[in-house]
Design a protein around this motif. Structure first.
Motif, short mmCIF file in Angstrom:
data_model
loop_
_atom_site.label_atom_id
_atom_site.label_comp_id
_atom_site.label_asym_id
_atom_site.label_seq_id
_atom_site.Cartn_x
_atom_site.Cartn_y
_atom_site.Cartn_z
N GLY A 143 -11.67 0.41 2.49
CA GLY A 143 -11.60 1.53 1.56
C GLY A 143 -12.27 1.18 0.25
N THR A 144 -12.29 2.15 -0.64
CA THR A 144 -12.85 1.94 -1.97
C THR A 144 -11.71 2.08 -2.99
OG1 THR A 144 -14.91 2.93 -1.22
CG2 THR A 144 -14.61 2.74 -3.59
N PHE A 145 -11.65 1.13 -3.91
CA PHE A 145 -10.56 1.08 -4.87
C PHE A 145 -11.11 0.86 -6.27
CE2 PHE A 145 -9.21 -0.64 -0.81
CZ PHE A 145 -8.11 0.14 -0.52
N GLU A 168 0.51 5.75 -0.47
CA GLU A 168 -0.43 6.79 -0.02
C GLU A 168 -1.69 6.84 -0.87
OE1 GLU A 168 -0.39 11.59 0.45
OE2 GLU A 168 1.40 10.49 1.11
N GLY A 169 -1.56 6.59 -2.17
CA GLY A 169 -2.71 6.73 -3.05
C GLY A 169 -3.21 5.46 -3.72
N ALA A 170 -2.55 4.33 -3.43
CA ALA A 170 -2.94 3.12 -4.16
C ALA A 170 -2.55 1.84 -3.43
CB ALA A 170 -2.26 3.12 -5.54
N LEU A 171 -3.14 0.76 -3.88
CA LEU A 171 -2.70 -0.58 -3.52
C LEU A 171 -1.98 -1.14 -4.72
CD1 LEU A 171 -5.87 -2.14 -1.84
CD2 LEU A 171 -3.82 -1.29 -0.70
N ARG A 184 -6.25 2.24 -7.52
CA ARG A 184 -6.24 3.61 -7.00
C ARG A 184 -7.26 3.74 -5.88
NH1 ARG A 184 -8.98 8.24 -8.01
NH2 ARG A 184 -10.25 7.31 -9.64
N LYS A 185 -6.86 4.43 -4.81
CA LYS A 185 -7.79 4.70 -3.71
C LYS A 185 -8.78 5.76 -4.16
CE LYS A 185 -4.51 3.64 -0.05
NZ LYS A 185 -3.78 4.16 1.12
N GLU A 240 0.85 -1.20 0.00
CA GLU A 240 0.00 0.00 0.00
C GLU A 240 0.87 1.24 0.00
OE1 GLU A 240 -3.80 1.90 2.45
OE2 GLU A 240 -2.85 0.05 3.15
#
Length: 129
Positions: free
Chosen positions: A107-109, A45-48, A126-127, A43
């Motif tokens: 979260g939502t991805f 800051e902005g994505a998995l 992407r988050k 992970e």
């Protein structure tokens, strides 16, 4: 009565060889759908970022489904046509259908990018705010 050191060393060597074989077999876990490739989940800051070991798998033979708090990675690893009539002496890389489901953190991805290179599929989710 204690055993001679040679017996202890032999027992230790056999135990280590057994453990190494277990680890080798565990690299590709068999599942009902065929086999299950190993996965790394990282992970930022902005994505998995998910990295899946898929040696010999073509990009168009992989499907991704994101939803329900998980990602499903499924597809097919085919034996190259030129080798289908070959006599097999040893085959450790799994063939056929595979599926791997990975639980995602809260979260939502959404799927941002996927790339298959050097035997690894890299998936970027992407988050979404």
């Amino acid at each position: 009565m204690s055993r001679p050191p040679a017996h202890l060393m032999w027992a230790d060597a056999l135990a280590l060889m057994s453990r190494a074989e277990q680890l080798r077999r565990g690299f590709f876990q068999p599942v009902a759908a065929g086999w299950e490739p190993p996965v790394d989940l990282l992970e930022t800051e902005g994505a998995l970022v998910i990295v899946v070991a898929l040696p010999g798998v073509a990009a168009n033979d992989v499907e991704l489904v994101v939803g329900g708090g998980e990602i499903a990675i499924q597809g097919l690893r085919r034996l190259p046509p030129a080798l289908r009539s070959a006599r097999v002496h040893r085959m450790e890389l799994p063939q056929g259908r595979f599926e791997r489901r990975v639980a995602l953190p809260p979260g939502t991805f959404e799927l941002s990018r996927r790339e298959l290179a050097d035997g690894c599929l890299t998936i970027v989710l992407r988050k979404v705010a």
